[in-house]
Design an enzyme around this catalytic site. Structure first.
Site, PDB file in Angstrom:
ATOM      1  N   ASP A  46     -12.008 -39.460  18.234  1.00  0.00           N
ATOM      2  CA  ASP A  46     -10.791 -39.710  17.473  1.00  0.00           C
ATOM      3  C   ASP A  46     -10.299 -38.407  16.858  1.00  0.00           C
ATOM      4  O   ASP A  46     -11.013 -37.772  16.083  1.00  0.00           O
ATOM      5  CB  ASP A  46     -11.057 -40.735  16.365  1.00  0.00           C
ATOM      6  CG  ASP A  46      -9.789 -41.077  15.584  1.00  0.00           C
ATOM      7  OD1 ASP A  46      -8.995 -41.887  16.083  1.00  0.00           O
ATOM      8  OD2 ASP A  46      -9.597 -40.513  14.488  1.00  0.00           O
ATOM      9  N   TYR A  51      -5.282 -32.736  11.547  1.00  0.00           N
ATOM     10  CA  TYR A  51      -6.634 -32.303  11.209  1.00  0.00           C
ATOM     11  C   TYR A  51      -6.806 -30.803  11.415  1.00  0.00           C
ATOM     12  O   TYR A  51      -7.750 -30.205  10.895  1.00  0.00           O
ATOM     13  CB  TYR A  51      -7.681 -33.049  12.039  1.00  0.00           C
ATOM     14  CG  TYR A  51      -7.716 -34.546  11.854  1.00  0.00           C
ATOM     15  CD1 TYR A  51      -7.016 -35.174  10.822  1.00  0.00           C
ATOM     16  CD2 TYR A  51      -8.447 -35.356  12.715  1.00  0.00           C
ATOM     17  CE1 TYR A  51      -7.045 -36.543  10.664  1.00  0.00           C
ATOM     18  CE2 TYR A  51      -8.484 -36.732  12.558  1.00  0.00           C
ATOM     19  CZ  TYR A  51      -7.777 -37.325  11.540  1.00  0.00           C
ATOM     20  OH  TYR A  51      -7.809 -38.685  11.399  1.00  0.00           O
ATOM     21  N   LYS A  76      -2.938 -38.706  17.069  1.00  0.00           N
ATOM     22  CA  LYS A  76      -1.938 -39.329  16.208  1.00  0.00           C
ATOM     23  C   LYS A  76      -0.702 -38.455  16.045  1.00  0.00           C
ATOM     24  O   LYS A  76      -0.814 -37.231  15.914  1.00  0.00           O
ATOM     25  CB  LYS A  76      -2.555 -39.610  14.832  1.00  0.00           C
ATOM     26  CG  LYS A  76      -3.863 -40.392  14.917  1.00  0.00           C
ATOM     27  CD  LYS A  76      -4.560 -40.507  13.575  1.00  0.00           C
ATOM     28  CE  LYS A  76      -5.971 -41.045  13.755  1.00  0.00           C
ATOM     29  NZ  LYS A  76      -6.906 -40.022  14.253  1.00  0.00           N
ATOM     30  N   HIS A 107       0.656 -41.807  12.702  1.00  0.00           N
ATOM     31  CA  HIS A 107      -0.392 -41.542  11.710  1.00  0.00           C
ATOM     32  C   HIS A 107      -0.143 -42.237  10.369  1.00  0.00           C
ATOM     33  O   HIS A 107      -1.077 -42.742   9.738  1.00  0.00           O
ATOM     34  CB  HIS A 107      -0.531 -40.031  11.497  1.00  0.00           C
ATOM     35  CG  HIS A 107      -1.881 -39.617  11.033  1.00  0.00           C
ATOM     36  ND1 HIS A 107      -2.470 -38.429  11.398  1.00  0.00           N
ATOM     37  CD2 HIS A 107      -2.792 -40.230  10.230  1.00  0.00           C
ATOM     38  CE1 HIS A 107      -3.668 -38.342  10.840  1.00  0.00           C
ATOM     39  NE2 HIS A 107      -3.881 -39.416  10.122  1.00  0.00           N
TER      40      HIS A 107
END
Length: 305
Positions: A46, A51, A76, A107
């Site tokens: 994932d 990130y 996402k 997201h």
């Protein structure tokens, strides 16, 4: 009783019940973590553009030597890319080094407006986020449906969506979201949201299943008691809780021993599940991840669930 290793999405695709989360995995560490996980039985990763580590995630996938078709990869669409989902997707595909995703999620149900100071987490002069309150999420979903029809994503879904936002999206969707990824754990079980998603064929995914760093879940006396009774760690109980509920779980770690142990799930008794499902109602309800764009997203009703 044996637990499922996969769940079936409304697209007919099977998704592994346990995946490796990569949120807050630091640069220089996530590459090794992803590679190790894939070499040691994980088939589900994932990721997300925000990130800031998708390039290393992609390197870890390559390092593992596991064929792409044997890996389920999720990413996402970030908030600032909602007006151009295709552009956001391409950035992720390029970073990961793949030409398709198995699952692509919106997201958050909020659009952020990039500015000259920050393209991903823009703020106003007063320190608040640059949020476009007028943006219609149905337009973002329309673009996601186009990406799905184009074949670069095998399934589409949402993340951090409450019932109120899903009800609004339902008025216009032509493709039902395959997944809703949200914060889930015994202190935030979101029973009403799970019932709603089950009714509409939307698979729930749990992030922060251990409550994140500093959270009280791991040390909770009732969770510790269930762990002791079953001869496992509190982490195993918390991860297993989700698979026993029919929910995908995404534990995150960069430590090899933890990556291995986080993949182990056990059946929990009806009595154990009743205790875990009731902890929030006893006054232990707690949300770990609170967004700076406010409570107008419908998150306030999650505390009462």
């Amino acid at each position: 009783m044996s637990l499922p290793t996969h769940f079936k999405l409304n697209t007919g695709t099977k998704i592994p019940a346990v995946g490796l989360g990569t949120w807050r995995s630091e640069p220089g560490q996530v590459r090794q973590a992803v590679s190790f996980a894939l070499k040691n039985g994980y088939t589900h990763i994932d990721a997300a553009l925000i990130y800031g580590n998708e390039h290393e995630v992609g390197q870890g996938i390559k390092d593992s030597g596991v064929p792409r078709e044997k890996i389920f990869i999720t990413s996402k669409l970030w908030n600032t890319h909602q007006p151009n989902a295709a552009e956001g997707l391409q950035k992720t595909l390029d970073a990961l080094g793949t030409d398709y995703l198995d699952l692509y999620l919106i997201h958050w149900p909020v659009r952020l407006v990039p500015n000259e100071f920050n393209q991903l987490l823009p703020v106003n002069p007063d320190g608040t986020r640059c949020v476009d309150r007028s943006w219609d999420q149905s337009e973002t979903w329309r673009q996601m449906e186009e990406l799905y029809k184009g074949g670069k994503v095998k399934a589409i879904g949402v993340a951090n969506w409450s019932i109120s936002y899903l009800e609004e999206l339902k008025k216009t969707w032509t493709v039902v979201p395959a997944v809703n990824q949200v914060e889930l754990h015994p202190f935030l079980p979101q029973h009403a949201l799970k019932d709603w998603c089950d009714k509409h064929g939307i698979q729930l995914e749990a992030y922060s299943p251990l409550g994140s760093e500093g959270a009280p879940l791991m040390s909770d006396s009732e969770i510790q008691e269930i762990a002791k009774k079953n001869g496992v760690s509190a982490a195993t109980v918390l991860i297993s809780y989700h698979v026993n509920r029919g929910v995908i779980v995404l534990p995150k770690s960069i430590k090899e021993s933890r990556i291995v142990s986080n993949s182990e799930v056990i059946p929990l008794s009806i009595e154990d599940m009743k205790v875990l499902n009731g902890l929030a109602a006893q006054g232990k309800a707690k949300r770990i991840n609170t967004p700076l764009w406010g409570w107008d997203l419908g998150f306030d009703d999650w505390y009462s669930q």
